[in-house]
Structures are given as C-alpha cells and as structure tokens.
Design an enzyme around this catalytic site. Structure first.
Site, PDB file in Angstrom:
ATOM      1  N   ASP A  43       0.815  -1.223   0.000  1.00 46.17           N
ATOM      2  CA  ASP A  43       0.000   0.000   0.000  1.00 46.17           C
ATOM      3  C   ASP A  43       0.844   1.267   0.000  1.00 46.17           C
ATOM      4  OD1 ASP A  43      -2.360  -1.672   0.385  1.00 46.17           O
ATOM      5  OD2 ASP A  43      -1.702  -1.834   2.470  1.00 46.17           O
ATOM      6  N   GLU A  44       2.049   1.197  -0.558  1.00 48.54           N
ATOM      7  CA  GLU A  44       2.953   2.349  -0.526  1.00 48.54           C
ATOM      8  C   GLU A  44       2.692   3.356  -1.636  1.00 48.54           C
ATOM      9  OE1 GLU A  44       5.370  -1.377   0.611  1.00 48.54           O
ATOM     10  OE2 GLU A  44       4.063  -0.773  -1.050  1.00 48.54           O
ATOM     11  N   GLY A  45       1.897   2.983  -2.623  1.00 51.05           N
ATOM     12  CA  GLY A  45       1.667   3.867  -3.765  1.00 51.05           C
ATOM     13  C   GLY A  45       2.435   3.423  -4.993  1.00 51.05           C
ATOM     14  N   ASN A  68      -5.247 -10.306  -4.724  1.00 50.53           N
ATOM     15  CA  ASN A  68      -5.106  -9.837  -3.340  1.00 50.53           C
ATOM     16  C   ASN A  68      -4.377  -8.505  -3.294  1.00 50.53           C
ATOM     17  OD1 ASN A  68      -2.715 -11.086  -4.238  1.00 50.53           O
ATOM     18  ND2 ASN A  68      -2.047 -11.552  -2.155  1.00 50.53           N
ATOM     19  N   HIS A  71      -3.987  -1.625  -6.380  1.00 47.56           N
ATOM     20  CA  HIS A  71      -3.316  -0.383  -6.755  1.00 47.56           C
ATOM     21  C   HIS A  71      -4.370   0.622  -7.216  1.00 47.56           C
ATOM     22  CE1 HIS A  71       0.587  -2.789  -7.779  1.00 47.56           C
ATOM     23  NE2 HIS A  71       0.384  -2.667  -6.485  1.00 47.56           N
ATOM     24  N   THR A  72      -4.288   1.816  -6.697  1.00 52.38           N
ATOM     25  CA  THR A  72      -5.191   2.881  -7.122  1.00 52.38           C
ATOM     26  C   THR A  72      -4.405   3.899  -7.942  1.00 52.38           C
ATOM     27  OG1 THR A  72      -6.527   2.621  -5.129  1.00 52.38           O
ATOM     28  CG2 THR A  72      -6.781   4.678  -6.344  1.00 52.38           C
ATOM     29  N   ARG A 177       2.050 -29.479  -6.881  1.00 54.47           N
ATOM     30  CA  ARG A 177       2.035 -29.991  -8.261  1.00 54.47           C
ATOM     31  C   ARG A 177       0.693 -30.586  -8.667  1.00 54.47           C
ATOM     32  NH1 ARG A 177       7.516 -33.063  -6.988  1.00 54.47           N
ATOM     33  NH2 ARG A 177       6.395 -33.073  -5.032  1.00 54.47           N
ATOM     34  N   THR A 357      -9.319  -5.151   0.528  1.00 56.90           N
ATOM     35  CA  THR A 357     -10.060  -5.679   1.668  1.00 56.90           C
ATOM     36  C   THR A 357     -11.093  -4.725   2.242  1.00 56.90           C
ATOM     37  OG1 THR A 357      -8.412  -4.843   3.230  1.00 56.90           O
ATOM     38  CG2 THR A 357      -8.055  -7.055   2.339  1.00 56.90           C
ATOM     39  N   LEU A 388       3.894  12.347   1.402  1.00 57.81           N
ATOM     40  CA  LEU A 388       4.536  13.301   2.311  1.00 57.81           C
ATOM     41  C   LEU A 388       3.523  14.307   2.844  1.00 57.81           C
ATOM     42  CD1 LEU A 388       7.435  14.319   3.343  1.00 57.81           C
ATOM     43  CD2 LEU A 388       7.200  16.031   1.536  1.00 57.81           C
TER      44      LEU A 388
END
Length: 481
Positions: A43-45, A68, A71-72, A177, A357, A388
């Site tokens: 979720d860091e961008g 799972n 990304h926005t 497998r 989620t 920031l």
C-alpha cells in the site's frame, strides 16, 4: 496481437561458428527491465509510480501475486482500481503482461476490466497478454482460504488476516504440483476434468465441509446444454454458469501467449522500455517478510525473474516505494505502530483503507529499519517517497532508525516474530513543517523542514530519493533527478 516490432531473426547456419572458423558474437543485453517494488508492508503507492513510468513504457508486467493486490491510480480526475491488471494498462500505447508467477482468478480479472472500462479504460483486452504458464485460482480456493482462517482462529486464537481471495491455497496447489494452469484450461477438456476432480478431492480430504458438485458442473461443461463449450468450474449460479464459462475461456484465449518466449523477444528485439510492477511488498515476501503474516509469493526482486522467466542479467533499475510513514493491513508485528491520536490522524488524513479488503490500515511512524532491510534484499537504485503531504499538519514527526533488544542495538531485522514484538524502537525526532505541500511540484516548493526530513531518510538508508509524492495524481509526484 503485436507490439509493433519484430525480434531479431536468429538465422541458423549449416555448421557451428567454431567449425566455420568464426568468432562467436557477444551476447550483449540490449533491453533492461525496470522493476518497481514495495519497501514496506504494501500500500505504498506503487501504482502511482508505475503509472508515471508506464507513460513511456512499451511493456508493463505483473510477475507475482493475484487479486489480493490493490493499486489505485488517478488519471485526469478518474480513479482506477487494479488488482490483477497491471497499472500500466491505462497507457493505450503499451502492452500489459500477466506473467507465469501470477495466480489468476478469471472472474475477478474480467470483472475488474469491465468495471474500469465503464470508467473510461477502453480497449484493455486488446493490449493484455496472459502467460500460458500462470496458475488458476478457483472459487473453491477462496472458500478454502476462509476455512483455513477459521481453523487458525479456533486452534491458535489468531488468524493471518488474509484477503480470502484464494491466493495461498492456489500457490499451495502449485507447490504440491496439483494446480491447474491457463494452458490446461485451453487444452484437452478430458485431461482438465480429470485434474480438476483430483484437485477438488485433495481439498475435500483436508476440509470435509467443503462441498463442490463436480460431476454436475463438469456435465454442464461437456454436454449439449453448454454447446460443448470448453470451460471450467467457477461455482457461479447455475443460470449464469454456461454463459460465464464460455465467456471466460473464450475471452481469455486471444490473450494467451508463451510468456517466456514473449519476454525473450521483448528483451532481445528492438529497443524497448520494459517495466515490472511488483505486488505486495518486501515485508510480505514469503521468504523475507514477517512470516507467517505474509503473502504466498516472492514480492522481492527475485520474483521478477522467476515470475516472468527473465535472467537476472536483464534487471536494470530497481525502484523501491515507501510511504513517508508506515502502514500495515491485518495482524502481525508492527514496531512503530501508533495506537493513539497520531495513528488515527494518519489513518484519517491518509484515507488508509485497503483497496482490496476495505479494512482500515494500521498506521505508525516511518520505520527505516524495514526500509533498509528491503534495500538489503532488493538493491534499490532509487526510492519513491509517497504521501509526504499527510504529515503536513503534525507538530512533531518521528522516524524509527534502530531496534533495541534488552537495551542493545541489533544490526539485523529479526526473523522471529516473538523477538520483533519485543524490540524497542529508537527514534529521531523532527519539527513538523506545518505547511500545505500538496501544491508543490518541484523540490524548491517544499518547506525547508520537509526537505530536511527527506534528506535524512535518503542519507540514512543510503539510497537516493528520486520522487516525492504529495497527492494522488501523477502530477503530484515531484521528480528530484
């Protein structure tokens, strides 16, 4: 589908170069791959950084994970959510590739594409390629994911906090497998049916409460009611089953390629910019993350090689993405977490809710111990520092710079989660800049105190910061060099 370029022709000769007395040509690497990876708990961008780089990319790839991930990306005021599709799909001039290391839930893939198409994402199916070696996630994998979480809660009093998207069980099928791949889906239906039955039986033996009417579903696939369309079980309502199955397999077929050969041609053909978009992040890596509270794939740089079939020699820049603070979804150790007004402020101002989620993210101060650890594994050539602007209102800002155990600094990141829960964080404290940075578009626009904060981070981890994010859109990414 074509990239609009031709790979170099490899013309065979009648005799080896050595026998002909010729010098073997050098095998120079012509195109290198740029990799974007998360340096925290996700979720860091990363999507914003990929979107920025993808404007000039020819090929954008996903190499691991499944739906799972979340990304926005905001472009021209429109917000797109991606889970399986590479964020680079927005660029109409680039090709997007889902590699063999990704596990694919086909209903989720097409639902995602159709949803974003309504927002303005046109022609995405024509510029998407799917590796024939990618494994499939079935709906029963998702049911099993939920059953496993329930079992963990009952037996141990805690669960892992998975997204319940079936990712772990699908990778388990792959490792044991018994998994099924895209090439199986588009191959012989009898062979596929047999393998599918075996896979269902395997899970039913482990989870007796799992009910799957295999014969009924496969009958619908193979007899007149479905016009003998080749398909696969997705446990949809019966009235929609045949249509959906036909839609998924036949919609998928034109996109499927041999991913290894495709990447080889892209790497060794005419000059191209190739971008790999990592999902999840270093601290969620199955080997290097905060195990067992991790994902089920390698989301560090090695996953780019194994998940796409490309040699390490072809890896060029590796960009790490980190927030100006730290967040985490689900449970697990989080040394710099702030269970107080600061944590609530970061959560509220940062709109810290999981894209996949919908859960609120836990929030805390920036932890440079984990960013340095991510750098040890990935060898970042530069960092993107995002969000920031979320810190703009704080009087005081702290940064975690070291861990102490029993009063002594430890030079490494603990593998044992019991140990990680016990560490004491050593902080560096900064005065807040108390100035709105959201309109900053160049370095000189940032307050001096914000510049000092950024330079401290850069110097402490020993990696240059190439971008600073102060907002949602690509225009809000300040490029430093």
């Amino acid at each position: 589908m074509s990239l609009g370029w031709s790979a170099k022709e490899h013309k065979p000769t009648n005799q080896p170069a050595a026998a002909a007395g010729l010098k073997r040509p050098r095998n120079d690497v012509e195109n290198r791959v740029t990799v974007v990876l998360g340096a925290q708990w996700g979720d860091e961008g990363k999507g914003k950084v990929v979107d920025l780089l993808a404007t000039e990319a020819d090929v954008v790839c996903r190499c691991q994970g499944g739906n799972n991930a979340g990304h926005t990306v905001v472009v021209d005021g429109k917000e797109y959510d991606f889970h399986l599709l590479p964020s680079g799909i927005i660029n109409p001039k680039s090709i997007s590739l889902i590699g063999n290391g990704v596990v694919i839930h086909l209903p989720g893939l097409f639902e995602e594409g159709d949803k974003n198409e309504k927002k303005g994402l046109k022609g995405w199916e024509k510029r998407l390629i799917v590796s024939d070696r990618a494994h499939l996630v079935f709906d029963f994998h998702q049911v099993v994911d939920g059953l496993q979480e329930t079992e963990r809660q009952a037996q141990e009093g805690k669960n892992i906090g998975t997204t319940k998207k079936g990712i772990g069980p699908a990778y388990s099928s792959k490792a044991s497998r018994t998994g099924l791949r895209v090439c199986d889906l588009l191959g012989d239906i009898k062979d596929f049916s047999s393998k599918f039955k075996n896979l269902v039986r395997q899970y039913q033996s482990m989870y007796p409460s799992l009910t799957v009417d295999v014969e009924d579903q496969l009958k619908k696939l193979k007899v007149q009611t479905c016009d003998e369309t080749i398909g696969v079980l997705w446990l949809l309502p019966t009235s929609k089953l045949c249509f959906a199955l036909q839609e998924y397999s036949e919609r998928l077929r034109p996109m499927v390629r041999d991913g290894v050969y495709y990447m080889y041609e892209a790497l060794h053909g005419s000059p191209k910019k190739i971008l790999v978009e990592g999902a999840n992040a270093a601290l969620l890596d199955i080997d290097f993350g905060t195990y067992p509270f991790v994902t089920s794939s390698n989301c560090t740089v090695g996953g780019a090689c194994t998940g796409l079939g490309i040699p390490p020699l072809n890896i060029g820049d590796v960009f790490g993405v980190a927030k100006a603070y730290t967040t985490r979804v689900g449970i697990g150790a989080f040394p710099t977490e702030q269970l107080n007004a600061v944590g609530e402020l970061l959560q509220t101002r940062g709109h810290e809710v999981g894209v996949t989620t919908g859960r609120k993210r836990r929030c805390g101060w920036l932890d440079l111990v984990i960013v340095r650890y991510a750098h040890m594994i990935n060898g970042f050539t530069a960092i993107a520092l995002t969000k920031l602007d979320i810190l703009d209102v704080l009087e005081e800002i702290k940064v975690g710079i070291a861990y102490k155990l029993n009063g002594k600094k430890i030079p490494h990141f603990p593998a044992n989660m019991d140990v990680l829960h016990k560490v004491e964080v050593e902080y560096e404290t900064f005065s807040g800049w108390k100035t709105d940075t959201s309109a900053a578009r160049k370095w000189s626009d940032l307050p001096v105190k914000a510049q000092n904060y950024i330079r401290f981070i850069e110097n402490h981890i020993g990696v240059p910061i190439k971008w600073v994010g102060v907002g949602k859109s690509r225009e809000c990414m300040i490029q430093m060099f």
